[in-house]
Design a protein around this motif. Structure first.
Motif, short mmCIF file in Angstrom:
data_model
loop_
_atom_site.label_atom_id
_atom_site.label_comp_id
_atom_site.label_asym_id
_atom_site.label_seq_id
_atom_site.Cartn_x
_atom_site.Cartn_y
_atom_site.Cartn_z
N UNK A 219 0.83 -1.20 0.00
CA UNK A 219 0.00 0.00 0.00
C UNK A 219 0.87 1.25 0.00
N UNK A 220 1.85 1.29 0.89
CA UNK A 220 2.73 2.46 1.00
C UNK A 220 3.56 2.66 -0.26
N UNK A 221 3.90 1.58 -0.94
CA UNK A 221 4.69 1.67 -2.16
C UNK A 221 3.84 2.08 -3.36
N UNK B 118 -6.07 -2.81 4.05
CA UNK B 118 -4.77 -2.62 3.40
C UNK B 118 -4.92 -2.26 1.92
N UNK B 119 -6.10 -2.41 1.36
CA UNK B 119 -6.32 -2.10 -0.05
C UNK B 119 -6.31 -0.57 -0.22
N UNK B 120 -5.47 -0.03 -1.08
CA UNK B 120 -5.41 1.44 -1.22
C UNK B 120 -6.66 2.02 -1.87
N UNK B 121 -7.14 3.12 -1.29
CA UNK B 121 -8.27 3.83 -1.87
C UNK B 121 -7.82 4.77 -2.97
N UNK B 122 -6.64 5.32 -2.83
CA UNK B 122 -6.19 6.33 -3.77
C UNK B 122 -6.57 7.71 -3.27
N UNK B 123 -6.53 8.69 -4.13
CA UNK B 123 -6.84 10.05 -3.73
C UNK B 123 -8.34 10.21 -3.51
#
Length: 392
Positions: free
Chosen positions: A195-197, A233-238
Motif C-alpha cells: 500500500x505504501x509503495x 490494506x487495499x489502497x483507496x487512492x486520492x
C-alpha cells in the motif's frame, strides 16, 4: 444534517443492495421450506459433507463469508475516508444510533437469560442489523421513504457491522496460536508495505490475502476477520478518484464494484440458504417463548427500536445532531424498527456462540427468524402509512 453526495457509491449501490435483499428473502424462505419437507435429511447431509478439512457448511461460513466481510471492510474504509462518514459531524448520528442499537438489545437478552449461564454467550446475537434485508424492505416503499433515511440506515448498518467485527474478535475467540497469528501479522505487514509503495494491482493483495485467511483460520481467530484486515490494506487512492463509474484508478473502488453483486446475489443468499433452515416439527409456543429465543426476538424487535430511536431522539433534542432531512418522526421510528432485522449477521454470531446445528443454535435461530420477520413487517406497516415531510 445527513446530506447525500450526488456521486457517492453508496447511492449507486442502494438498488443493488435492495435487489440482493429480495434474493436473500427468497433464499431464506427456500431454506425453511426445505428444512420442513421430505428433503430435510438430504439438506442436512449436504451441508455437513466433508470437503477437505472443513464441511460444506464451514466453507460457506468461514470461506465465502470472509469475502462478505472483505466487502464490509472496504465499505467501512471508504465511508470513513471519503463517504457519508468522512467527518465527525457526519458520524455522530449514525454512530451513536448504532451503538444504542447494539447495547439495548444485548441488555434485554442478558436480562431475560441472566439465570441461565449456558445462554449468556448469545448476548451479541440481537445486536446486529442485516443491511440487505432492511434495504430490501425499504425498496418496497419506493418514494414514500426519503433518501436521507436510506443513507442513515446504511450508515447505521455499516457501523453496526464494524461493532459486530470487534465483538467477534474479542468475545468469540476461544484460543490463540501465536505462531500462526504472527505469520498472519507479517503477511498483513507486507500488504501495508505494498500500500505504501503505491502498488495498485489487486493481484498481490488477493494472493497474500488468501495466505492471511489461512493463517487466521489456523490461529483460532475466526477466519472471516481476515477479510476485514485485507480490506483495510487495499489502497483507496486520492479522495478525488472517480467514484461514479467502475472505480477509476482506485484499487479499493474497483474491488468493491466487483464484489458487491457477487456478495448480494451469491454469497449472502448461499449463506441464508445454508443457515436459515430451521425445522418447525414439534416446535410449540413454549419453544418460542423460552428464554434464549425470547431474548433474541425481543432484543431485535424491541431493543433495536428503543436503542436506535431513543438515541436519535435524544441527540436531536439535545441539539447535538440534526434529524434526517425531510423525515418525520414516524419514519424515523419505522427505520428504527427495520434495524431489528438481524438475519445474516445474527445467524453468523449464533453459530459462533453455540456451534453450528446445536440445540441452542436452533433455539437462537427461532428467535432470529421471529424477531427479524416481525421487525420487517412492523417497520413496513409504520413506513407505508407515512409521507415524506417537505421542509419549508
Amino acid at each position: 444534517m445527513i446530506r447525500s453526495r450526488p456521486a457517492t457509491i453508496i447511492r449507486q449501490f442502494l438498488e443493488t443492495e435492495a435487489a440482493g435483499g429480495y434474493v436473500l428473502m427468497a433464499a431464506a424462505a427456500a431454506a425453511m421450506l426445505i428444512a420442513n419437507s421430505p428433503l430435510a435429511a438430504a439438506y442436512q447431509h449436504l451441508l455437513h459433507l466433508p470437503l477437505g478439512r472443513l464441511s460444506l457448511l464451514h466453507w460457506i461460513n468461514d470461506g465465502l463469508m470472509a469475502i462478505f466481510f472483505l466487502l464490509v471492510g472496504l465499505e467501512i474504509k471508504r465511508e470513513l475516508i471519503c463517504g457519508e462518514m468522512a467527518s465527525w459531524s457526519r458520524r455522530i448520528l449514525p454512530g451513536a444510533a448504532a451503538l444504542g442499537g447494539m447495547v439495548v438489545p444485548a441488555l434485554i437478552f442478558l436480562a431475560i437469560n441472566r439465570h441461565i449461564p449456558e445462554n449468556i454467550d448469545g448476548w451479541a446475537i440481537p445486536a446486529a442489523t442485516d443491511i440487505a434485508f432492511a434495504l430490501g424492505v425499504l425498496a418496497l416503499l419506493g418514494s414514500r421513504v426519503p433518501a436521507s433515511l436510506k443513507l442513515l440506515l446504511t450508515a447505521i448498518a455499516i457501523i453496526d457491522d464494524l461493532g459486530a467485527i470487534v465483538i467477534i474478535a474479542i468475545a468469540y475467540t476461544s484460543h490463540l496460536d501465536f505462531v500462526e497469528l504472527g505469520l498472519a501479522a507479517m503477511a498483513i505487514g507486507v500488504l501495508l508495505g505494498l500500500n505504501r509503495l503505491g502498488v495498485k494491482s489487486l493481484v498481490p493483495y488477493l494472493l497474500i490475502g488468501g495466505f492471511v485467511w489461512y493463517e487466521v483460520q489456523m490461529s483460532g481467530i475466526h477466519a472471516t476477520l481476515a477479510g476485514v484486515a485485507l480490506a483495510f490494506t487495499i489502497p483507496l487512492g486520492q479522495k478525488n478518484d472517480d467514484v461514479s463509474g467502475s472505480g477509476g484508478d482506485s484499487p479499493l473502488l474497483r474491488l468493491e464494484h466487483l464484489l458487491a453483486p457477487i456478495s448480494a446475489f451469491l454469497i449472502v443468499p448461499i449463506f441464508g440458504l445454508a443457515n436459515a433452515g430451521v425445522s418447525l416439527r414439534g416446535i410449540g409456543w413454549g419453544d418460542v417463548v423460552a428464554p434464549l429465543p425470547l431474548g433474541v426476538g425481543l432484543g431485535l424487535m424491541i431493543g433495536k427500536q428503543i436503542g436506535v430511536f431513543g438515541t436519535i431522539a435524544g441527540l436531536v433534542a439535545a441539539g447535538l445532531a440534526d434529524a434526517p432531512a425531510h423525515a418525520s418522526w414516524r419514519q424515523i421510528w419505522g427505520l428504527s424498527m427495520l434495524c431489528g432485522i438481524g438475519f445474516t449477521m445474527s445467524l453468523f454470531i449464533a453459530a459462533l456462540a453455540f456451534g453450528d446445528g446445536t440445540a441452542q443454535d436452533l433455539a437462537a435461530k427461532i428467535g432470529i427468524l421471529t424477531g427479524s420477520i416481525l421487525s420487517a413487517l412492523l417497520g413496513w406497516l409504520i413506513l407505508s402509512g407515512s409521507k415524506v415531510r417537505v421542509s419549508s
